[in-house]
Motif scaffolding. Sequence first.
Motif, PDB file in Angstrom:
ATOM      1  N   ILE A 296       0.560  -1.274  -0.043  1.00  0.00           N
ATOM      2  CA  ILE A 296      -0.102   0.023   0.017  1.00  0.00           C
ATOM      3  C   ILE A 296       0.820   1.264   0.167  1.00  0.00           C
ATOM      4  N   ASP A 297       0.367   2.120  -0.313  1.00  0.00           N
ATOM      5  CA  ASP A 297       1.003   3.565  -0.538  1.00  0.00           C
ATOM      6  C   ASP A 297       0.488   4.652   0.620  1.00  0.00           C
ATOM      7  N   LEU A 298       1.479   4.927   1.423  1.00  0.00           N
ATOM      8  CA  LEU A 298       0.764   5.670   2.488  1.00  0.00           C
ATOM      9  C   LEU A 298       1.199   7.165   2.369  1.00  0.00           C
ATOM     10  N   ASP A 299       0.212   7.936   2.875  1.00  0.00           N
ATOM     11  CA  ASP A 299       0.145   9.338   2.513  1.00  0.00           C
ATOM     12  C   ASP A 299       0.680  10.256   3.818  1.00  0.00           C
ATOM     13  N   PHE A 300       1.821  10.708   3.725  1.00  0.00           N
ATOM     14  CA  PHE A 300       2.521  11.404   5.007  1.00  0.00           C
ATOM     15  C   PHE A 300       2.479  12.967   4.698  1.00  0.00           C
ATOM     16  N   THR A 301       1.933  13.443   3.754  1.00  0.00           N
ATOM     17  CA  THR A 301       2.022  14.623   3.294  1.00  0.00           C
ATOM     18  C   THR A 301       1.794  15.584   4.528  1.00  0.00           C
ATOM     19  N   THR A 302       0.612  15.248   5.298  1.00  0.00           N
ATOM     20  CA  THR A 302       0.344  16.075   6.420  1.00  0.00           C
ATOM     21  C   THR A 302       0.885  15.519   7.890  1.00  0.00           C
ATOM     22  N   ALA A 303       1.703  14.292   7.936  1.00  0.00           N
ATOM     23  CA  ALA A 303       2.019  13.758   8.886  1.00  0.00           C
ATOM     24  C   ALA A 303       3.570  14.130   9.407  1.00  0.00           C
ATOM     25  N   ILE A 304       4.184  14.665   8.522  1.00  0.00           N
ATOM     26  CA  ILE A 304       5.651  15.121   8.638  1.00  0.00           C
ATOM     27  C   ILE A 304       5.894  16.529   9.129  1.00  0.00           C
ATOM     28  N   ASN A 305       6.528  16.919   9.984  1.00  0.00           N
ATOM     29  CA  ASN A 305       6.964  17.883  10.354  1.00  0.00           C
ATOM     30  C   ASN A 305       8.547  18.377  10.066  1.00  0.00           C
ATOM     31  N   TYR A 306       8.882  18.717   8.952  1.00  0.00           N
ATOM     32  CA  TYR A 306      10.303  18.726   8.478  1.00  0.00           C
ATOM     33  C   TYR A 306      11.217  19.932   9.124  1.00  0.00           C
ATOM     34  N   THR A 307      10.635  20.750  10.095  1.00  0.00           N
ATOM     35  CA  THR A 307      10.949  21.930  10.674  1.00  0.00           C
ATOM     36  C   THR A 307      11.474  21.599  12.294  1.00  0.00           C
ATOM     37  N   GLU A 308      10.872  20.335  12.715  1.00  0.00           N
ATOM     38  CA  GLU A 308      10.890  20.167  14.015  1.00  0.00           C
ATOM     39  C   GLU A 308      12.219  19.711  14.387  1.00  0.00           C
ATOM     40  N   GLN A 309      12.742  19.956  15.818  1.00  0.00           N
ATOM     41  CA  GLN A 309      14.334  19.701  16.114  1.00  0.00           C
ATOM     42  C   GLN A 309      14.410  18.203  15.943  1.00  0.00           C
ATOM     43  N   LEU A 310      13.469  17.412  16.115  1.00  0.00           N
ATOM     44  CA  LEU A 310      13.538  15.967  16.183  1.00  0.00           C
ATOM     45  C   LEU A 310      13.772  15.458  14.967  1.00  0.00           C
ATOM     46  N   PHE A 311      13.598  16.082  14.027  1.00  0.00           N
ATOM     47  CA  PHE A 311      13.638  15.417  12.354  1.00  0.00           C
ATOM     48  C   PHE A 311      14.921  14.836  12.134  1.00  0.00           C
ATOM     49  N   GLU A 312      16.059  15.433  12.445  1.00  0.00           N
ATOM     50  CA  GLU A 312      17.425  14.731  12.274  1.00  0.00           C
ATOM     51  C   GLU A 312      17.527  13.293  12.878  1.00  0.00           C
ATOM     52  N   GLN A 313      17.305  13.565  14.296  1.00  0.00           N
ATOM     53  CA  GLN A 313      17.262  12.550  15.185  1.00  0.00           C
ATOM     54  C   GLN A 313      16.441  11.021  14.687  1.00  0.00           C
ATOM     55  N   LYS A 314      15.380  11.476  14.315  1.00  0.00           N
ATOM     56  CA  LYS A 314      14.131  10.623  13.507  1.00  0.00           C
ATOM     57  C   LYS A 314      14.994   9.960  12.202  1.00  0.00           C
ATOM     58  N   GLN A 315      15.511  10.776  11.486  1.00  0.00           N
ATOM     59  CA  GLN A 315      16.098  10.165  10.299  1.00  0.00           C
ATOM     60  C   GLN A 315      17.229   9.213  10.617  1.00  0.00           C
ATOM     61  N   LYS A 316      17.909   9.421  11.599  1.00  0.00           N
ATOM     62  CA  LYS A 316      18.901   8.612  12.076  1.00  0.00           C
ATOM     63  C   LYS A 316      18.650   7.414  12.548  1.00  0.00           C
ATOM     64  N   TRP A 317      17.565   7.254  13.331  1.00  0.00           N
ATOM     65  CA  TRP A 317      17.112   6.144  13.792  1.00  0.00           C
ATOM     66  C   TRP A 317      16.391   5.105  12.672  1.00  0.00           C
ATOM     67  N   LEU A 318      15.603   5.810  11.698  1.00  0.00           N
ATOM     68  CA  LEU A 318      15.032   5.263  10.360  1.00  0.00           C
ATOM     69  C   LEU A 318      16.243   4.601   9.489  1.00  0.00           C
ATOM     70  N   ARG A 319      17.375   5.214   9.320  1.00  0.00           N
ATOM     71  CA  ARG A 319      18.358   4.534   8.670  1.00  0.00           C
ATOM     72  C   ARG A 319      18.786   3.198   9.263  1.00  0.00           C
ATOM     73  N   GLN A 320      18.391   2.988  10.356  1.00  0.00           N
ATOM     74  CA  GLN A 320      18.934   1.735  10.977  1.00  0.00           C
ATOM     75  C   GLN A 320      17.980   0.602  10.610  1.00  0.00           C
ATOM     76  N   SER A 321      16.881   1.081   9.981  1.00  0.00           N
ATOM     77  CA  SER A 321      15.921   0.058   9.815  1.00  0.00           C
ATOM     78  C   SER A 321      16.073  -0.632   8.353  1.00  0.00           C
ATOM     79  N   GLU A 322      15.661  -1.802   7.929  1.00  0.00           N
ATOM     80  CA  GLU A 322      15.597  -2.441   6.903  1.00  0.00           C
ATOM     81  C   GLU A 322      14.902  -1.864   5.623  1.00  0.00           C
ATOM     82  N   ILE A 323      13.940  -0.998   6.342  1.00  0.00           N
ATOM     83  CA  ILE A 323      12.859  -0.701   5.329  1.00  0.00           C
ATOM     84  C   ILE A 323      13.484   0.529   4.359  1.00  0.00           C
ATOM     85  N   THR A 324      13.234   0.528   3.050  1.00  0.00           N
ATOM     86  CA  THR A 324      13.994   1.708   2.449  1.00  0.00           C
ATOM     87  C   THR A 324      13.007   2.613   1.732  1.00  0.00           C
TER      88      THR A 324
END
Length: 426
Positions: A296-324
């Motif tokens: 399925i295709d998930l719609d994240f357009t209204t769910a992600i806040n790219y300006t929040e301070q946690l965004f970079e930390q979240k990306q760091k966590w997500l890069r550890q996942s097998e999901i591409t």
Amino acid sequence: MKISRNVLVFMNLIINQMQEKLIAGLTSSYGSLLGQQYLKWLKMPPSYLRVMQSIDYRKGMYGSLANKGKSIDNAYIDGEVFHKCGIQLQTIASQIAHKISGGKVEQQYLVTGLLKIILQVFVHQKDQSLTHSPFANMIQPPNTPLLWPQTVIDLITSRNLASLIEGTLLQCQSMYNELQLSKVYGLTALEFLKLFQSVRASLICFNPQKPKYFDMQSVQIVCPIVYQFDHSFDPNCYLDGCYLSHENMSFVDFSAKKQIEPGDKLTINYGNLSNHDLLMRHGIIADENPYNEMPIDLDFTTAINYTEQLFEQKQKWLRQSEITNIERQSLYANKINVQLLQYLRIYFLTEQEFSKNPQMEFNSFQEKVSEENELLVKQFMIQNIKNILSTYKQISKPVGKELQDLYKIQKDEMTILQNNLTFFSK
């Protein structure tokens, strides 16, 4: 399915007439009357083989038969992969595969083998004087969505099925265009599509537990007698194969996996595949398929806040996942996609929640973070699933195999969506 003939009766004829050699399946003597009779018999309906006497699996599939008083442990089927295609065509196949595979070595190897076999089958189908022409003409395409009439295609509301059909057709068109540029003529686009479907469906996977794993050391074998065996996830027979380089010959070995009783249909496992893959490759759908899944295709357009301070930390966590690709996920029929759940908990983590536990690591999200976080995940998934469900249209009174298959595959998808909706609603 009923069947009035069976392979054991024919094998008794072979044993009586050819004392020195047991042949199950295709006789290597294509020119003989016996070989011609069997080729004709094999193409006649009904489709599947049944046995008329017990087979003791401990002695091999044909262990109950005797040849000069000896126990027969194996019965080999000659599945030669047409090595008589010209060197020039094989070179063209390699060049096209290299061009369209985008540098992916395994994909290039797979496409090269596929194209070589397609061209070899094409040559042997066109030239009746070639030794293996009868064998080549037995390779026919199953009725998959690639060959459905436009009236059925127009009724598809499954985005996933439509995407699979479009992607496969584009792949076929790309290969066909390259063949035309390489001046390989005499083959229409429709003929190529049918050959592509026929060969892809007949390529044997000797590891059904990992049907999508491709070993570059493996031999690609096409053996149309495979379709005389029905599919089952719990089969009574299994396949093995080998390539004898000194004889330039490939063999397929059918063996009994369990006791087979009179009247039993002979079955093999085409692969632990979802119904989408079984339908696209073999034109079949398995009832209550435990391997069903739905991208399925998930719609994240209204769910992600790219300006929040946690965004970079979240990306760091997500890069550890097998999901591409977080936006392209799979839902399963009988289990929850725990990786997706872990991913969503990261995405919806708030700065306040992180401040309470700044030592969080990627594995921390395997468990619930907070009630508020779990609620956001739940609301997001419920909304996405409902949006997808709203796109389906019911097919009333499906008549004909194509419409029945379309009805079943879309019903499978809706069942997966409903099961996941129930889970996230709790």
